[in-house]
Write an enzyme that holds these catalytic residues in place. Structure first.
Site, PDB file in Angstrom:
ATOM      1  N   GLU A  22       0.338  -1.305   0.073  1.00  0.00           N
ATOM      2  CA  GLU A  22      -0.060  -0.252  -0.183  1.00  0.00           C
ATOM      3  C   GLU A  22       0.467   1.150  -0.161  1.00  0.00           C
ATOM      4  OE1 GLU A  22      -1.514   3.512   3.404  1.00  0.00           O
ATOM      5  OE2 GLU A  22      -2.310   1.104   3.822  1.00  0.00           O
ATOM      6  N   GLU A  48      10.173   1.358   1.717  1.00  0.00           N
ATOM      7  CA  GLU A  48       8.809   0.978   2.795  1.00  0.00           C
ATOM      8  C   GLU A  48       8.749   0.118   3.489  1.00  0.00           C
ATOM      9  OE1 GLU A  48       6.773   4.043   2.857  1.00  0.00           O
ATOM     10  OE2 GLU A  48       8.558   4.521   1.186  1.00  0.00           O
TER      11      GLU A  48
END
Length: 437
Positions: free
Chosen positions: A156, A231
């Site tokens: 995401e 991330e």
């Protein structure tokens, strides 16, 4: 993110559910929706079924959204005075790339709803026409993880770090700073991932839709391992005299989440109730397991679940339906049919295998200046098959009667019992496939 009071009481939240969950067909063949709104995905108690979201402001349990602090509940300006639909004036928009699955009108909101299926890919698109100038777009993928490496949550974050058409490193940040958006966010739930935006300016709206569509279907993250490392997780050496340490946006975020007693308790409870399906793992990621996520598995997860056939697309507002269909066809047409995508993401029902009460104890961290307290939660798995409309209404009413207000019978009884110093939450949680209490 825990504003229970507006869950069933506002029309705004009911319609915004379409953004996250598209639409479910009821037995009357009209659309029904489940409550969802920006920062108001509701439950009195912080629940581990809440979505994982993106930037700062670590919540006590996994609602993690791209941006949780500054989002305003502006996804829609629905009011009870919306213009009524006059059926004889309605002209259904068609497009050669789509077939129409269903049409209906919601007169209370002046809305005309049409569900399309993209012929080539099988993607479903719910288009809601009305006179609201606050236009909304959402795309949701069913993304059930099989482990607690946080792959859905990391993905995401990662898809919004540049794409084929938009090569800038952080287009999401640029949109937050430079667009006319009234809402811009993304959410990771235990079983789905949602990307949502809204704007009152049509040019700005379609620009953001293009950015999001290209991000989810053509992300830079699947070809650049550095995005996964940034991330998700990587090793850093702060000093030559110190050992290597794990770092990463999601890794650091989840370390904060796992330091919250409320979050740990809700996560433990969910995993004990759902030992046999995807709800038994942590979609946000366990800091212990996150470093086990390889770049190969990360890419495979995107390939498997981010196909148009496994998506639900939603449009709302006063823009031209034909423009919506044309825009999405530009992205969907790059894909072929994938009949295995939707069955491959199906959530298995958890059977009621607990035949007698089970007691689980887990420690949680406290600081030296914090009191050494205990927290207790009692849970039930409510259903092991879909509710009928009558059952869904019944459990909702019962939930309100038992725990809805400070004067509700069960809430008041527990509060006045002296068993504890406070009630931190409780009640029905029906955001997932199966409800718990």
């Amino acid at each position: 993110m825990h504003h229970r009071g507006t869950k069933r009481s506002t029309a705004r939240m009911a319609f915004l559910a379409c953004v996250a969950l598209a639409a479910r067909r009821s037995t009357s063949r009209r659309f029904t929706v489940t409550a969802f709104a920006s920062a108001n995905f509701s439950s009195r108690a912080p629940s581990s079924s809440k979505p994982k979201t993106f930037l700062s402001h670590i919540a006590p349990t996994p609602p993690f959204a791209l941006n949780k602090d500054i989002q305003r509940n502006h996804l829609s300006s629905i009011s009870s005075t919306a213009s009524p639909i006059v059926e004889k004036d309605v002209v259904t928009t068609t497009h050669p790339a789509y077939e129409i699955l269903e049409q209906s009108s919601v007169e209370e909101y002046g809305a005309r709803c049409t569900t399309y299926r993209h012929k080539k890919t099988g993607a479903e698109l719910l288009s809601v026409e009305n006179d609201d100038d606050n236009k909304v777009f959402g795309i949701t993928f069913r993304t059930p993880p099989t482990d607690s490496t946080g792959v859905a949550h990391i993905l995401e974050h990662s898809v919004l770090c540049g794409s084929k058409k938009y090569t800038t490193k952080e287009p999401f940040v640029q949109l937050m700073q430079g667009s006319l958006q009234t809402f811009l966010n993304a959410f990771t739930y235990p079983d789905r991932t949602c990307y949502v935006l809204a704007s009152q300016n049509q040019k700005d709206f379609y620009n953001m839709v293009n950015v999001y569509a290209d991000a989810v279907f053509n992300p830079r993250a699947t070809t650049d391992p550095m995005v996964h490392a940034q991330e998700g997780w990587h090793l850093e050496l702060d000093s030559k005299d110190e050992p290597l340490t794990y770092k990463g946006v999601v890794y650091n975020e989840m370390k904060g989440v796992y330091s919250s007693p409320d979050s740990l308790m809700n996560r433990e409870s969910q995993q004990k109730i759902f030992p046999d399906n995807t709800y038994g793992v942590d979609s946000g990621g366990d800091p212990i397991d996150i470093p086990n996520l390889s770049f190969e598995n990360f890419v495979n997860f995107h390939t498997k679940f981010y196909h148009p056939a496994n998506s639900k697309i939603f449009f709302w507002g006063d823009d031209d339906v034909k423009d919506r269909l044309e825009l999405m066809d530009e992205y969907l047409n790059d894909f072929d049919a994938s009949p295995e995508s939707k069955p491959g993401s199906e959530i298995q029902w958890q059977k009621k295998t607990i035949t007698e009460p089970q007691w689980t104890q887990s420690p949680y961290p406290v600081g030296p200046d914090q009191p050494k307290t205990h927290m207790v939660m009692v849970n039930w798995l409510v259903n092991e098959q879909p509710f009928t409309s009558a059952e869904e209404l019944t459990v909702g009413v019962l939930d309100h009667l038992l725990m809805g207000t400070a004067q509700s019978s069960l809430y008041k009884t527990v509060f006045e019992s002296g068993l504890g110093t406070a009630i931190t939450g409780g009640g029905l949680s029906d955001e997932l496939l199966q409800a718990t209490f």
